[in-house]
Design an enzyme around this catalytic site. Structure first.
Site, PDB file in Angstrom:
ATOM      1  N   ASP A  53       0.742  -0.320  10.623  1.00 36.26           N
ATOM      2  CA  ASP A  53       0.889  -0.449  11.999  1.00 36.26           C
ATOM      3  C   ASP A  53      -0.135   0.060  13.009  1.00 36.26           C
ATOM      4  O   ASP A  53      -1.070   1.045  12.504  1.00 36.26           O
ATOM      5  CB  ASP A  53       2.320   0.247  12.173  1.00 36.26           C
ATOM      6  CG  ASP A  53       3.297  -0.684  11.495  1.00 36.26           C
ATOM      7  OD1 ASP A  53       3.219  -1.927  11.394  1.00 36.26           O
ATOM      8  OD2 ASP A  53       4.420   0.003  11.381  1.00 36.26           O
ATOM      9  N   TYR A 111       2.606   7.881   0.936  1.00 37.00           N
ATOM     10  CA  TYR A 111       2.267   7.968   2.477  1.00 37.00           C
ATOM     11  C   TYR A 111       2.439   9.379   2.620  1.00 37.00           C
ATOM     12  O   TYR A 111       3.431  10.288   2.026  1.00 37.00           O
ATOM     13  CB  TYR A 111       3.332   7.135   3.227  1.00 37.00           C
ATOM     14  CG  TYR A 111       2.913   5.851   3.506  1.00 37.00           C
ATOM     15  CD1 TYR A 111       2.182   5.209   4.271  1.00 37.00           C
ATOM     16  CD2 TYR A 111       3.465   4.963   2.541  1.00 37.00           C
ATOM     17  CE1 TYR A 111       2.057   3.996   4.589  1.00 37.00           C
ATOM     18  CE2 TYR A 111       3.396   3.486   2.565  1.00 37.00           C
ATOM     19  CZ  TYR A 111       2.378   2.785   3.608  1.00 37.00           C
ATOM     20  OH  TYR A 111       2.089   1.631   3.729  1.00 37.00           O
TER      21      TYR A 111
END
Length: 253
Positions: A53, A111
């Site tokens: 994003d 992540y």
């Protein structure tokens, strides 16, 4: 034609995410421009493993593309980096089998989310960590609640509703979720490290936002279990801001 796998790092601060968008600057746009410059007059399209994003960073994004055998593989990183802005870098390039697809073939991803936990914000971390001022953060609760995410679950309550694809299977598996506290040179960093087979839209940021609210007592310690059992978003925290998130690594068979 070769199928070439790239490992890519980028600072997402100045980009509206990875994926191409109209009227917005993205990482994919810059990568495609560099590829088409290097391989001119061929039209090259990269296929990425993850669509990060706006504001999210990557150290281990992976993409593949098909191109003629006109550049030796060891020269591709330099050729592309010469044509990329200095906040995007090709770390590695390798020839893979013709059936390899960066997105489809990924078996797990890591992540990391960085939180700067102090009354002030270190200016050097302002684009790479969430600033968390509250001092009443129970580190033991953070890890205890993070352990409840491990396993295969329906993570529907932990995905952003707006902008997500409802056809994507919400059942994902988390393999590891570790939290390093008092990290960094000054001991003010909290690093959330999560490894799973796949993640839903904004899922990692919502997991972190939930854990922070458990750590400060705004959510009860068993909120994660209740959210996973009931699917109720009342037990879920806010979405943590994007700048703290890094796509660290992607694994393949």
């Amino acid at each position: 034609m070769d199928n070439i796998k790239l490992t890519i790092a980028y600072d997402g601060s100045n980009y509206h995410g990875y994926q191409l968008q109209e009227n917005a600057v993205t990482v994919q746009e810059k990568l495609e421009k560099a590829l088409n410059t290097v391989y001119y007059p061929y039209k090259i399209t990269p296929y990425s493993a993850s669509r990060t994003d706006s504001g999210v960073h990557a150290k281990g994004q992976v993409a593949n593309f098909f191109a003629p055998k006109q550049i030796p593989i060891h020269k591709i990183p330099l050729a592309l980096n010469t044509n990329l802005p200095n906040d995007i870098a090709i770390i590695n390039a390798e020839v893979v089998g013709s059936n390899f697809r960066a997105r489809r073939d990924a078996i797990k991803k890591e992540y990391r989310y960085y939180v700067y936990h102090a009354p002030y914000m270190d200016p050097f971390w302002r684009n790479y960590a969430l600033h968390y001022r509250e001092q009443n953060l129970d580190y033991t609760k953070l890890q205890q609640a993070a352990n409840d995410f491990i396993g295969k679950h329906d993570f529907s309550p932990f995905r952003a509703i707006q902008g997500s694809n409802p056809s994507i299977d919400p059942v994902k598996e988390i393999y590891e979720f570790d939290i390093d506290v008092n990290a960094g040179e000054d001991g003010n960093l909290i690093i959330f490290k999560v490894i799973g087979n796949a993640f839903l839209y904004k899922m990692v940021r919502i997991l972190v936002g939930t854990l922070l609210q458990i750590g400060n007592g705004k959510l009860e310690i068993n909120a994660v279990k209740k959210a996973l059992q009931t699917g109720d978003r009342l037990f879920v925290g806010p979405t943590a801001s994007p700048q703290g998130l890094v796509l660290q690594q992607i694994w393949y068979p």
